[in-house]
Each structure stands twice: as C-alpha cells, then as structure tokens.
Design a protein around this motif. Structure first.
Motif: not given
Length: 605
Positions: A283-312
């Motif tokens: 089958s084909t996994v649609p975009f909406s389902e892929m976003v659901q699979d990423l879950g909390a990563g859509l909040a944690v990854v951007p914030l932790m990336g920014l936090l690490e860069t700005i702190a450095i």
C-alpha cells in the motif's frame, strides 16, 4: 505623519534592513587575505572531523551511513549567508541523531520528512520572533536530557564494539540482551574498538596539554607542536583511516575479523522534493499518516535543535566578544533543515564539538563553513567506495568519545548545594529519557513548570511589626497568589482579637491582574466590616492606575511607608491600641519563604 508613512517602505528596504536579514553583508566588505588563510585552515580541520562523525551519527540515527554525509553540507552553505556567529557549524549531532532514531523509526523517508517539517516550524518561529519559548525549558531539564542521551548513545554503541548483532534499540532491552549475549563477542571487533577508544582518549588528553605556540620559540619547536596539535585535532579522521587500513589489509589476505560498514552509494544526493508519501509493498502511506507517525517529534526535534544551536552560539559569542541574533539563528536553522530535506538530509543542529574546533583553529568568519561543505561534497563524490572498509567498531569508538563529555556528573552535586528542589526536574528527565526521550523531556518541562507556577501561586510574603502591621509581597501578584495573600493578611490581622489595621507595602509588586483586583476588593470589604483599615503604600504608577480604574471602595494609597503609617495610626482602631510610630525598627513575624513562624509574644495578642 504622512511623510513618515511614505518613508517607512524605504526604511524596510534599506541597506541596514537587508544586512539584518543577510548577515553575510556585514562581514564580507571587511574580508581580507589573512581571514581567508585562517578560514581555510579552520574549514579543512572541521571537515576532517565532520566526515567520520557524520558516518558515525548516521548509525546513531539508525540510517545508512551516507545520510550522515547528506546532512553535513547544506548547513555549511546556508549558515555562511544567514548565521550571526563566526564559530558555529551546523550538521548532524549525537543528540539530534538520537531524536531522529526515536521518531523516524529508522526509516530515511520519515527522517527526511521530519527535517522538512522541522525546518518549516523553525522558520515560522524565527519570522514570528518566538525564540523566547526556549526560555521555558529549564537548565536542569536540558542537563538531565543530555546526560541521559550520553549514557543511552554510548551504551547503544557497545554492541558495535563487541560485534553483536540484532540487539534491540530500546535501552532497557538493549542492556538486557547485551549482557545476555556477551559470550558472542567477536574478538576482532572488541580488540579494534578498544584500541580506537584508547587512541582517541590519549590524543584528546594530549590536545588539552599542548602549550600555546609562541613566536619567540624555535621554528622546529613551533612546527613540532603544530604537528602534534593537528594530529590531536584530526584524531577522529586519523583513527577511522587507521582502522580502515587495517580492515583492508585483512581483506587482501582473505580474512575479515571485523564488522564493516559495507557498500555506500557513490555520488551526490539528487535534489528532489521530500517524500510526502511512502510507497510500501502492499500500500501507500499518505502524508497525513506519516505526520501522525512522527507525533511528538514535530515539537521536540525543532525545539531541541534550536535550543542546542542558540546555546552554543551564545556561549562562543560571549567567549569571543561578539553578539548574535537568536531570531536570525532560528531562520538560519530553519532554512538549513528545509532545504536540506531536498538533498535527503535528516534534521541538523549546531555541533558543540565541531564549533569548538572551529573556534580553536582561529576561524574569522562563517566562510570557514564553505570549505567544510566542499570537503563533504568531495567525500561524497569520490571517497564513498572507501567507506566500505571502515569497521563499525571504529565508528562506535568515535561516537562514544564524542558523547561521553555530555554526561555532567557535577550538576547533581552543584544542585544539591545550590538548590535541591531543582534536582527534581533533573532526575525526572534523566530517568524517564531511558524509557522514551519525549516522556523524559515532557515530564521534566512539566515538573519545572509546576515548580515555577507554585512559586507564582505562593509568593514570598513578609509580615512584620513596624509600629503597625506591615505586609510586604516580594514580587508581582497574579491570580494564583490572591488566596495566599488573603490567608496571610487574615491570619495576622483579622483572625486576632482585636483586629489589626494593615499597611500593604507594594514596593516590589510590579504587576497585578483583574482577579487580584477582585481579591483586594474583598479584603477591603472585610476590613471595613471589622472596623479596621487596609492602607496601600509604594504602588508603582502602572499598578496604581489599574487599582484606581477599578474604583475600589475604601481604597487609600500613600507614596511612602511613613505617610501610610501616620494615616493608619490616626485611625480609631489603632489609636485605641496606643501604638507609637516607629518605622526604623522592625520585628519580623512571618516570612512565607521560610517555615511558618509562631506569633511573637507581646506583639499580637
């Protein structure tokens, strides 16, 4: 006014505004041949560090090794144009690779989509100037996460050091199966891994003890120190090269005692849209389902990336005496991840180790990143066939040596000495991150937020005898703190016999809200019913305007404590008590920051 309105578009398009959005225009006119020489040395040095680390961090992310290199060059070019720090280098890091492993399910399609969506979120935050949101992640939470990540990533590489296969990635299962199957250790991998670890540690210690090169010394001494320093700085590349040569030698002789990296596709990644759907066998996994699979990563990854860069960036800006623009850093990071997804990159952030190497080699501008990016592209174009012979044990040693310093054992002792309550979010984050990263970070932020809200709901309130009863809140009054204030005033003024008049010293109150106004109105009404007065002193102008606008019945305010005391002592209730005014002496009865103090004998009957 009309002229100002006509001038506004010109100001928006002024050279100063363009410089603010394109920081490269600030330093490029000052560029010199001396800067070029230093940037070239720094770029090559960082390039020799980033290539082996990129291969290793792809292993941490659970992706084929080429994706580490795909993620290592876009940030070099974007940050040169948009970055505000001369030292920062963007690329794959241990922490970001761990997060990608947690949320992308070791699937390149999910990792690339996560990079695209993270870039969009970071760009939006930069344009909306939302960098202040990072301030709500407390230092103990960050320390707990990085320390847990250090342990998790290091132990995750033990299986490669020992040559074990099919070990689960979940930490507790990983520990169990590693010790259970330790008898299956491959001798070749174990010996090579330990030798690489010893070499990396030894070269790292050597680098920390090399004296500074001085021009007054002999040329031979300066050259020898420079060679030792270059060897120690490029230790990752040298160790990986050594291990690869050893593995190749065994391959030529017809035996192979090591677990090798294997085939790596040669050539640059194609420039194409990120995968907005994923085709599977059935089958084909649609975009909406892929976003659901990423879950909390859509909040944690951007914030932790920014936090690490700005702190450095802030750390090295302070060390080298220049300033950065955090919101501009958000834009650089966001555009890097957004465009990086078009070349099969997974999310990247600032690297502390490579940034330190960049600064130590004397980089003068972000142009040093251009040299690093070119080296990565050359590696992809011409060297990927050689990556086949790199033993996984050598890459594991590089990872362990890179992440081990992230474990900060001193923070536990420091918080125990400074403020023990901060150990709670630290320990909660540290322990839960072994279970799931998102649970650890989320629980740590929640605990630290509860501690913050509790401090707001129960502010420090001093009650003292100063001729009259003086109540002093130590900070702003917001709606959760109303009941705490009313309880303190009621306990010391209205619940005693006879009731006491009170001066509410608001010198330190910087803000109030509507719920506080209603609470003060109720207090004034209770005081009137008991035949005593509640007087305010030291209100700041904007706070006074709020209370005057509310038209509180019986509201009295005096600029000074002395004036409020005289007015209060002139009231019939205090005249009957025969209390003298003495604002110079003060007897502390109660401090809400300490344990409740018992009433002082003779002061309140």
């Amino acid at each position: 006014m009309a002229e100002q309105g006509r001038e506004a578009p010109g100001r928006c398009c002024s050279y100063h505004t363009v410089q603010r959005w394109l920081p490269v225009l600030r330093w490029l006119p000052q560029y010199s041949l001396q800067w070029l020489q230093l940037d070239l040395i720094a770029g090559v040095t960082v390039g020799l560090t980033v290539v082996p680390q990129a291969l290793a961090y792809a292993e941490v992310a659970g992706l084929p090794v080429q994706y580490g290199l795909y993620s290592s060059f876009m940030g070099c070019f974007i940050y040169c144009l948009l970055g505000t720090s001369k030292d920062v280098t963007l690329g794959p890091t241990a922490i970001m690779s761990l997060l990608v492993s947690s949320y992308a399910s070791q699937d390149p399609a999910y990792a690339i989509l996560l990079s695209f969506l993270s870039g969009c979120i970071q760009l939006a935050m930069g344009l909306l100037r939302l960098g202040f949101l990072l301030d709500f992640i407390a230092c103990p939470v960050i320390k707990g996460f990085t320390s847990a990540a250090s342990v998790t990533i290091s132990f995750n590489q033990v299986k490669n050091i020992l040559g074990l296969r099919n070990i689960p990635r979940q930490f507790f299962l990983q520990v169990y199966h590693t010790f259970r199957r330790i008898g299956e250790t491959r001798a070749g991998d174990a010996v090579l891994g330990l030798v690489c670890l010893a070499a990396l540690v030894g070269l790292g210690v050597m680098k920390g003890h090399i004296p500074r090169i001085r021009r007054v010394e002999l040329v031979s001494v300066r050259i020898s120190r420079l060679i030792v320093w270059a060897t120690a700085t490029a230790r990752n590349a040298l160790v990986v090269l050594f291990a690869g040569l050893v593995a190749y030698s065994f391959q030529v002789m017809g035996s192979q005692p090591f677990t090798l990296t294997g085939e790596t596709p040669q050539g640059l990644p194609p420039f194409r849209l990120p995968p907005f759907f994923k085709a599977t066998a059935n089958s084909t996994v649609p975009f909406s389902e892929m976003v659901q699979d990423l879950g909390a990563g859509l909040a944690v990854v951007p914030l932790m990336g920014l936090l690490e860069t700005i702190a450095i960036a802030k750390a090295f800006a302070s060390q080298n005496s220049y300033r950065i623009d955090p919101n501009q850093e958000l834009l650089a990071m966001g555009l890097t991840n957004l465009l990086g997804s078009f070349v099969s990159s997974y999310p990247v952030t600032g690297s502390f180790g490579r940034t330190a190497v960049n600064a130590q080699t004397g980089v003068c501008s972000p142009a040093g990143g251009l040299i690093t990016g070119i080296l990565v592209l050359l590696s992809l174009a011409y060297l990927t066939s050689l990556f086949y012979y790199i033993p996984k044990a050598a890459l594991a040693a590089v990872i362990i040596c890179a992440v081990a310093p992230m474990f900060d054992a001193r923070i536990f002792r420091t918080l125990w000495r400074v403020k023990r309550l901060d150990l709670l979010p630290l320990c909660v984050t540290f322990l839960l991150c072994f279970w799931e990263v998102q649970y650890g970070i989320g629980a740590g932020v929640l605990v630290s937020s509860i501690l913050l809200l509790y401090a707001i709901a129960r502010p420090r309130i001093k009650v003292s005898e100063q001729g009259v009863l003086l109540v002093q809140p130590a900070s702003g009054l917001h709606f959760p703190a109303v009941e705490s204030l009313r309880e303190a005033v009621h306990r010391w003024a209205l619940a005693v016999s006879p009731p006491r008049c009170v001066i509410l010293d608001c010198t330190h109150v910087s803000s109030v809200d509507y719920t506080v106004v209603l609470g003060l109105a109720d207090l004034l009404q209770e005081f009137r019913k008991r035949g005593v007065t509640l007087t305010f002193s030291g209100l700041q102008v904007h706070v006074l305007q709020v209370l005057l606008s509310a038209d509180l019945e019986g509201f009295q305010h005096f600029p000074s404590l002395e004036g409020a005391a005289r007015a209060t002592l002139a009231s019939p209730a205090e005249k009957g008590r025969g209390v003298d005014l003495d604002v110079s002496s003060q007897a502390l009865l109660y401090d809400a920051s300490c344990e409740n103090m018992p009433p002082t004998s003779g002061l309140i009957q």
